[in-house]
Design a protein around this motif. Sequence first.
Motif, PDB file in Angstrom:
ATOM      1  N   ILE A 180      -0.684  20.898  -1.752  1.00 56.59           N
ATOM      2  CA  ILE A 180      -1.248  20.001  -2.771  1.00 56.59           C
ATOM      3  C   ILE A 180      -1.316  20.744  -4.098  1.00 56.59           C
ATOM      4  CG2 ILE A 180      -3.300  18.719  -3.481  1.00 56.59           C
ATOM      5  CD1 ILE A 180      -3.821  18.136  -0.539  1.00 56.59           C
ATOM      6  N   ASN A 181      -0.603  20.250  -5.083  1.00 56.36           N
ATOM      7  CA  ASN A 181      -0.501  20.946  -6.378  1.00 56.36           C
ATOM      8  C   ASN A 181      -1.697  20.716  -7.288  1.00 56.36           C
ATOM      9  OD1 ASN A 181       1.997  21.926  -5.611  1.00 56.36           O
ATOM     10  ND2 ASN A 181       3.147  20.297  -6.633  1.00 56.36           N
ATOM     11  N   TYR A 182      -2.381  19.613  -7.108  1.00 60.24           N
ATOM     12  CA  TYR A 182      -3.543  19.342  -7.966  1.00 60.24           C
ATOM     13  C   TYR A 182      -4.602  18.607  -7.160  1.00 60.24           C
ATOM     14  CZ  TYR A 182      -1.263  14.753  -8.194  1.00 60.24           C
ATOM     15  OH  TYR A 182      -0.673  13.552  -7.872  1.00 60.24           O
ATOM     16  N   ARG A 183      -5.864  18.932  -7.447  1.00 65.73           N
ATOM     17  CA  ARG A 183      -6.981  18.384  -6.690  1.00 65.73           C
ATOM     18  C   ARG A 183      -7.607  17.194  -7.422  1.00 65.73           C
ATOM     19  NH1 ARG A 183      -6.719  20.640  -1.612  1.00 65.73           N
ATOM     20  NH2 ARG A 183      -6.119  22.810  -1.818  1.00 65.73           N
ATOM     21  N   GLU A 184      -8.055  16.250  -6.643  1.00 64.38           N
ATOM     22  CA  GLU A 184      -8.759  15.092  -7.181  1.00 64.38           C
ATOM     23  C   GLU A 184     -10.043  14.882  -6.372  1.00 64.38           C
ATOM     24  OE1 GLU A 184      -5.644  11.902  -8.597  1.00 64.38           O
ATOM     25  OE2 GLU A 184      -4.918  12.819  -6.744  1.00 64.38           O
ATOM     26  N   PRO A 185     -11.074  15.688  -6.666  1.00 66.70           N
ATOM     27  CA  PRO A 185     -12.289  15.645  -5.846  1.00 66.70           C
ATOM     28  C   PRO A 185     -12.958  14.277  -5.791  1.00 66.70           C
ATOM     29  CG  PRO A 185     -12.638  16.888  -7.878  1.00 66.70           C
ATOM     30  CD  PRO A 185     -11.173  16.675  -7.753  1.00 66.70           C
ATOM     31  N   GLU A 186     -12.858  13.513  -6.874  1.00 66.92           N
ATOM     32  CA  GLU A 186     -13.488  12.191  -6.872  1.00 66.92           C
ATOM     33  C   GLU A 186     -12.865  11.292  -5.808  1.00 66.92           C
ATOM     34  OE1 GLU A 186     -12.019  13.545  -9.500  1.00 66.92           O
ATOM     35  OE2 GLU A 186     -13.672  14.087 -10.859  1.00 66.92           O
ATOM     36  N   ILE A 187     -11.527  11.352  -5.687  1.00 69.96           N
ATOM     37  CA  ILE A 187     -10.842  10.529  -4.683  1.00 69.96           C
ATOM     38  C   ILE A 187     -11.146  11.040  -3.286  1.00 69.96           C
ATOM     39  CG2 ILE A 187      -8.587   9.826  -3.805  1.00 69.96           C
ATOM     40  CD1 ILE A 187      -7.595   9.748  -6.676  1.00 69.96           C
ATOM     41  N   THR A 188     -11.155  12.369  -3.116  1.00 73.55           N
ATOM     42  CA  THR A 188     -11.490  12.942  -1.806  1.00 73.55           C
ATOM     43  C   THR A 188     -12.875  12.491  -1.368  1.00 73.55           C
ATOM     44  OG1 THR A 188     -10.126  14.903  -2.213  1.00 73.55           O
ATOM     45  CG2 THR A 188     -11.803  15.080  -0.499  1.00 73.55           C
ATOM     46  N   VAL A 189     -13.836  12.574  -2.278  1.00 70.79           N
ATOM     47  CA  VAL A 189     -15.212  12.160  -1.964  1.00 70.79           C
ATOM     48  C   VAL A 189     -15.259  10.667  -1.638  1.00 70.79           C
ATOM     49  CG1 VAL A 189     -17.526  11.823  -2.939  1.00 70.79           C
ATOM     50  CG2 VAL A 189     -16.331  14.002  -3.259  1.00 70.79           C
ATOM     51  N   GLU A 190     -14.536   9.876  -2.412  1.00 71.17           N
ATOM     52  CA  GLU A 190     -14.510   8.425  -2.171  1.00 71.17           C
ATOM     53  C   GLU A 190     -13.954   8.114  -0.781  1.00 71.17           C
ATOM     54  OE1 GLU A 190     -11.849   4.605  -3.616  1.00 71.17           O
ATOM     55  OE2 GLU A 190     -12.185   6.234  -5.048  1.00 71.17           O
ATOM     56  N   HIS A 191     -12.835   8.749  -0.418  1.00 72.55           N
ATOM     57  CA  HIS A 191     -12.202   8.498   0.879  1.00 72.55           C
ATOM     58  C   HIS A 191     -13.072   9.003   2.025  1.00 72.55           C
ATOM     59  CE1 HIS A 191      -7.807   8.109  -0.802  1.00 72.55           C
ATOM     60  NE2 HIS A 191      -8.641   7.208  -1.276  1.00 72.55           N
ATOM     61  N   HIS A 192     -13.591  10.211   1.874  1.00 72.07           N
ATOM     62  CA  HIS A 192     -14.431  10.784   2.929  1.00 72.07           C
ATOM     63  C   HIS A 192     -15.702   9.953   3.130  1.00 72.07           C
ATOM     64  CE1 HIS A 192     -12.767  15.172   3.285  1.00 72.07           C
ATOM     65  NE2 HIS A 192     -11.793  14.273   3.221  1.00 72.07           N
ATOM     66  N   THR A 193     -16.254   9.483   2.045  1.00 71.32           N
ATOM     67  CA  THR A 193     -17.471   8.660   2.145  1.00 71.32           C
ATOM     68  C   THR A 193     -17.186   7.371   2.900  1.00 71.32           C
ATOM     69  OG1 THR A 193     -18.365   9.575   0.084  1.00 71.32           O
ATOM     70  CG2 THR A 193     -19.282   7.478   0.840  1.00 71.32           C
ATOM     71  N   ALA A 194     -16.031   6.755   2.625  1.00 67.77           N
ATOM     72  CA  ALA A 194     -15.670   5.513   3.318  1.00 67.77           C
ATOM     73  C   ALA A 194     -15.493   5.761   4.822  1.00 67.77           C
ATOM     74  CB  ALA A 194     -14.394   4.936   2.719  1.00 67.77           C
ATOM     75  N   ILE A 195     -14.884   6.884   5.176  1.00 68.54           N
ATOM     76  CA  ILE A 195     -14.721   7.236   6.592  1.00 68.54           C
ATOM     77  C   ILE A 195     -16.088   7.489   7.221  1.00 68.54           C
ATOM     78  CG2 ILE A 195     -13.776   8.953   8.193  1.00 68.54           C
ATOM     79  CD1 ILE A 195     -11.532   9.419   6.031  1.00 68.54           C
ATOM     80  N   TYR A 196     -16.916   8.236   6.530  1.00 65.12           N
ATOM     81  CA  TYR A 196     -18.267   8.546   7.014  1.00 65.12           C
ATOM     82  C   TYR A 196     -19.079   7.275   7.262  1.00 65.12           C
ATOM     83  CZ  TYR A 196     -23.236   9.665   6.354  1.00 65.12           C
ATOM     84  OH  TYR A 196     -24.606   9.724   6.470  1.00 65.12           O
TER      85      TYR A 196
END
Length: 230
Positions: A180-196
Motif C-alpha cells: 500500500i503506497n499511501y494510507r487513508e486512516p479515515e477510510i480504514t476506521v470507517e470500514h473497520h467500524t462498520a465490520i465491528y
Amino acid sequence: MEKYTVESITRNTLSQQVLDQIVKLLQSGQLKPGDRLPPELELMEKLGVSRPVIREALSSLETLEMITKRPRGGTFINKKIGKTPFMVMLALSMDNLPAIIEARMTLELGLVTLAAEKITEEDLKKLKETIDLISNSPDLNYGSHDREFHRIIALSAKNPVLEGMIDSLLITHEKTDSLINYREPEITVEHHTAIYEALMKRDPYESYKQMYKHLNFVRKKILENHPSKD
C-alpha cells in the motif's frame, strides 16, 4: 546437494524460482520436515544464482515459517510444515499478487461470518481498541493495529481446523499491507467500524458484506499500483 534433483534457474524472478525449487523438494520427499538445507554456497552452485537471490528466497521461506535459521547451526525445514500444506501453496504463489489477495479475501470472508456467531464481548472490546488506536495514530504507521483487528476476528471464529490457516492469513495481510503506497486512516476506521458494528449485532450477513467492501477496496487500491504481470 548431490542427492537432490533440481532444475537449473534461468528465467526471471530468480528468488521465486529458488523458493519453488525448495518447495518442490519438499513435495517430492527429497527434503523432509526437520532436514537441514544445504549451505548457501552449495545452493548458489547447484542453482546457478547469486548469494542475494538465495538469501531473498530463504527470507521468504522464513517469513512463511517454513524454515528456521539457527545461529552457527544452519537452516532447517520446520517440523510443523507437514501440518500446514496451505503454507506450501502460499510459498508457490508469493509472486502472484492477485492470487494472494484473493486467498486473503476467501479466508477472511469465511472467518468473519463464523466470528459473528461466536465473538465474545471481550473480543469486541479489543476490536474497538484497535479502531481507536488507528483513529488516534499520530502518524500513518498503524499497520500493526490493522493486523490485530483482523487477527482478533480470525481467532474469534474459534475453529480448530481453520486455526492452522490463520498464520497464513496474517502473512497474506503483511504481504498486501506492505504494497500500500499511501494510507487513508479515515477510510480504514470507517470500514473497520462498520465490520465491528455488524459483529456486535451478531449479524453474519452484514459482517460478510462489510468485510467484502473493505477487502475489495484494499484489492483495488493495491492492484492499481501493482498491476498483474500476466
